[in-house]
Motif scaffolding. Sequence first.
Motif, PDB file in Angstrom:
ATOM      1  N   ILE A  27       0.886  -1.187   0.113  1.00 18.09           N
ATOM      2  CA  ILE A  27      -0.156  -0.006  -0.067  1.00 18.09           C
ATOM      3  C   ILE A  27       0.695   1.083   0.049  1.00 18.09           C
ATOM      4  O   ILE A  27       1.661   1.483   1.010  1.00 18.09           O
ATOM      5  N   ILE A  28       0.987   2.040  -1.185  1.00 21.75           N
ATOM      6  CA  ILE A  28       1.811   3.113  -1.189  1.00 21.75           C
ATOM      7  C   ILE A  28       0.921   4.290  -1.278  1.00 21.75           C
ATOM      8  O   ILE A  28       0.162   4.571  -2.048  1.00 21.75           O
ATOM      9  N   ASP A  77       0.718  -7.998  -4.584  1.00 19.84           N
ATOM     10  CA  ASP A  77      -0.355  -7.338  -5.085  1.00 19.84           C
ATOM     11  C   ASP A  77      -0.313  -5.875  -4.562  1.00 19.84           C
ATOM     12  O   ASP A  77       0.525  -5.390  -3.647  1.00 19.84           O
ATOM     13  N   VAL A  78      -0.810  -5.094  -5.444  1.00 17.63           N
ATOM     14  CA  VAL A  78      -0.607  -3.488  -5.126  1.00 17.63           C
ATOM     15  C   VAL A  78      -1.887  -3.313  -4.740  1.00 17.63           C
ATOM     16  O   VAL A  78      -3.063  -3.310  -5.654  1.00 17.63           O
ATOM     17  N   ILE A  79      -2.343  -2.789  -3.348  1.00 15.38           N
ATOM     18  CA  ILE A  79      -3.416  -2.777  -2.989  1.00 15.38           C
ATOM     19  C   ILE A  79      -4.109  -1.277  -3.010  1.00 15.38           C
ATOM     20  O   ILE A  79      -3.290  -0.344  -2.973  1.00 15.38           O
ATOM     21  N   ARG A  80      -5.400  -0.966  -3.547  1.00 17.08           N
ATOM     22  CA  ARG A  80      -5.663   0.043  -3.920  1.00 17.08           C
ATOM     23  C   ARG A  80      -6.658   0.592  -2.783  1.00 17.08           C
ATOM     24  O   ARG A  80      -7.305   0.042  -2.150  1.00 17.08           O
ATOM     25  N   GLU A 101      -9.825  -0.607 -11.400  1.00 20.14           N
ATOM     26  CA  GLU A 101      -9.077  -1.180 -12.329  1.00 20.14           C
ATOM     27  C   GLU A 101      -7.694  -1.255 -12.319  1.00 20.14           C
ATOM     28  O   GLU A 101      -6.818  -0.328 -11.773  1.00 20.14           O
ATOM     29  N   GLY A 102      -7.181  -2.691 -12.217  1.00 18.76           N
ATOM     30  CA  GLY A 102      -5.757  -2.918 -11.860  1.00 18.76           C
ATOM     31  C   GLY A 102      -5.537  -3.355 -10.413  1.00 18.76           C
ATOM     32  O   GLY A 102      -4.426  -3.643 -10.046  1.00 18.76           O
ATOM     33  N   ALA A 103      -6.811  -3.097  -9.501  1.00 22.12           N
ATOM     34  CA  ALA A 103      -6.644  -3.566  -8.014  1.00 22.12           C
ATOM     35  C   ALA A 103      -6.615  -5.069  -7.924  1.00 22.12           C
ATOM     36  O   ALA A 103      -6.824  -5.930  -8.781  1.00 22.12           O
ATOM     37  N   SER A 104      -5.691  -5.424  -6.959  1.00 20.80           N
ATOM     38  CA  SER A 104      -5.756  -6.892  -6.806  1.00 20.80           C
ATOM     39  C   SER A 104      -5.571  -6.955  -5.102  1.00 20.80           C
ATOM     40  O   SER A 104      -5.161  -6.032  -4.269  1.00 20.80           O
ATOM     41  N   GLY A 105      -5.487  -8.405  -4.736  1.00 20.69           N
ATOM     42  CA  GLY A 105      -5.312  -8.530  -3.470  1.00 20.69           C
ATOM     43  C   GLY A 105      -6.491  -8.196  -2.471  1.00 20.69           C
ATOM     44  O   GLY A 105      -7.363  -9.085  -2.225  1.00 20.69           O
TER      45      GLY A 105
END
Lengths: 275, 404
Positions: free
Chosen positions: A127-128, A149-152, A168-172
């Motif tokens: 999470i950035i 995963d990059v968490i949105r 769009e492009g979220a995962s995890g």
Amino acid sequence: MSRLETKFAALRAENKAGFVAFITAGDPDYDTSLKVLKGLPSQGVDIIELGMPFTDPSADGPAIDRAAQRALAGGMSLKKTLDMVRAFREDNNETPIVLMGYFNPVFAYGIERFATDASNAGVDGLIIVDLPPEEDEELRIPANEAGIDVIRLATPTSDNKRLPKVLEGASGFVYYVAVAGVTGGKSATEGDIESAITHIRQHTNLPVAVGFGIKTPEQAAVMAKYADGVVVGSAIVSMIEDGIGDNGALKTDLVDDVLNFVKTLANGAHSGRNG
Amino acid sequence: MNNQVNSFTQGPDEKGHFGKYGGRYVSETLMPLVLNVEKSYKEAMQDPSFLEELDELNRVYVGRPSPLYFAERLTEKLGGAKVYFKREELNHTGAHKINHAIGQILLARRMGKTRIIAETGAGQHGVATATVAARFGLKCTVFMGATDIERQKPNVFRMKLLGAEVRPVTSGSSTLKDAMNEALRDWVTNVHDTFYIIGTVAGPHPYPMMVRDFQSIIGRETKAQMMEAEGRLPDTLIACVGGGSNAIGLFHPFLNDKDVRAIAVEAAGHGVNTDKHAASITGGTPGVLHGNRTYLLQNEDGQIQEAHSISAGLDYPGIGPEHVWLHEQKRVEYVSVTDSEALEAFQFCCQTEGIIPALETSHALAHITKLAPTLPKEHLIVLNLSGRGDKDIFTVADALGEEI
């Protein structure tokens, strides 16, 4: 399946919300922080969010800001944060670890190298907070390729127009920021959370975790009625701060106090759907 | 970058990037707001009534156009190029900061915002913001590092007189970068009614572009005034640069005039080879802070380092992203000047021209004292005299070991 997928599947099978605990890596020092980290799963923590300290955490409130400054004063770095994950993985290969922080230290480390090293260390998600969808491609693509995963984040300002962009492009999983504000601030009402999470679920099948402003087992229980994961950060970090004496020396029961508090929070989150 | 650009004035792109720099590195909660500021700004700039009001306020409230002044005695003493001052210090509130404060508050009002926040280091941007907030009757909170509050007491009191709340920031190092963090924290917490007036050409898109556009009036006026005075464009433009608002304001309208040389002067503090300076281009590396990708003073772990300059207005560990792009394109030259060189130039200007310049501006003046003697008499230099130095007399007295 990734550790995150496995964990959320298991929670779903038990009809339970997961408990997500946040601590800042290296706060107040590397060894103490590692002891807390290693102790979390046995207290009922389902997912760990590990903060990567940064000098200028402009999305965090005073508790997590001070935790970052303590960690940095103690010589913490992104490299040592990855060392800490590696040390944790020596005896735990199940509990997902999500690193949370700001882009600059990752950028300075080198994005490709970071994705590889974080994956090898046993990191599951990132999470950035200052990397919105418009800017996250340069990290998201290499991270996803490395199996991370990059968490949105969805927020109270994510309207119908914005939410699809976030997802769009979220995962995890999706992290729902419960209130407009910084960490450790005011709390959302049950009604707000119910409608926000219902809204998000209309747009995605990903699990939804909720954080910001959740400080007590009772609040965690309420959030657990609607969310797949309940995040507590500032309240735990404040317990760590309470374990530091006026002279800077650590109280002997710091680790036990923090872990006991974490257990009550986990019990709160896990009991949410029983009542 | 091998492909030569055709124009230096077309940036940023639709995502706010100047080459690799700029962008919108903010938390998701702020993204819809930042997008909304951009949309409203673009609409406002197409609206003749908005532009008319801005022009009129610039004329009767700020006091524009500011004069272009031939610094005759300074030119004689240096014995080389002919030096002109663009007198931004004569603006209402004594510096160029009012140019972007007026523009932004008109936008805030147009967007229906009722509360203004700002960050400030030396207090000049805070004073400019408090001034326009008073003029338009909007609530105003200025975030200022506790350390800066201590060393800039007159400006703190000015802001209070103007009705602003000055909120001390004690997080981090208690200086300008921390004040900006705190302003961002406030903004994310008060998204519905609050407009953030940023004090330089930094922050998330559209701020670097918007502040630049409001400041570009400096360069546009200079161009016309120089044509009138000398019948041609100047040869060299010189301005100090911290975040870079006054420098970009002077330079931008000249960027496609390839024969006009532009020099930006950074604060070298005790020297760029020491750990006490504020020269982000000369001594920094690429990174992301406060909503934009730019050059930063940072360690190898990406942790932001303290900047140092005798001038509080240059005391910031970053710089506007468009400057980094102009640096990499080699369109603008970035040099640096130390605290002691700036102090010397400060006194030289007082004594030769009867003008007390801001310590920020004194950095640019110091470079002129090095450069002008090496150039022929027909060479035309314009210095952006970005602020007056009354606010700095305590700092200068202290540095000179005088009691006042």
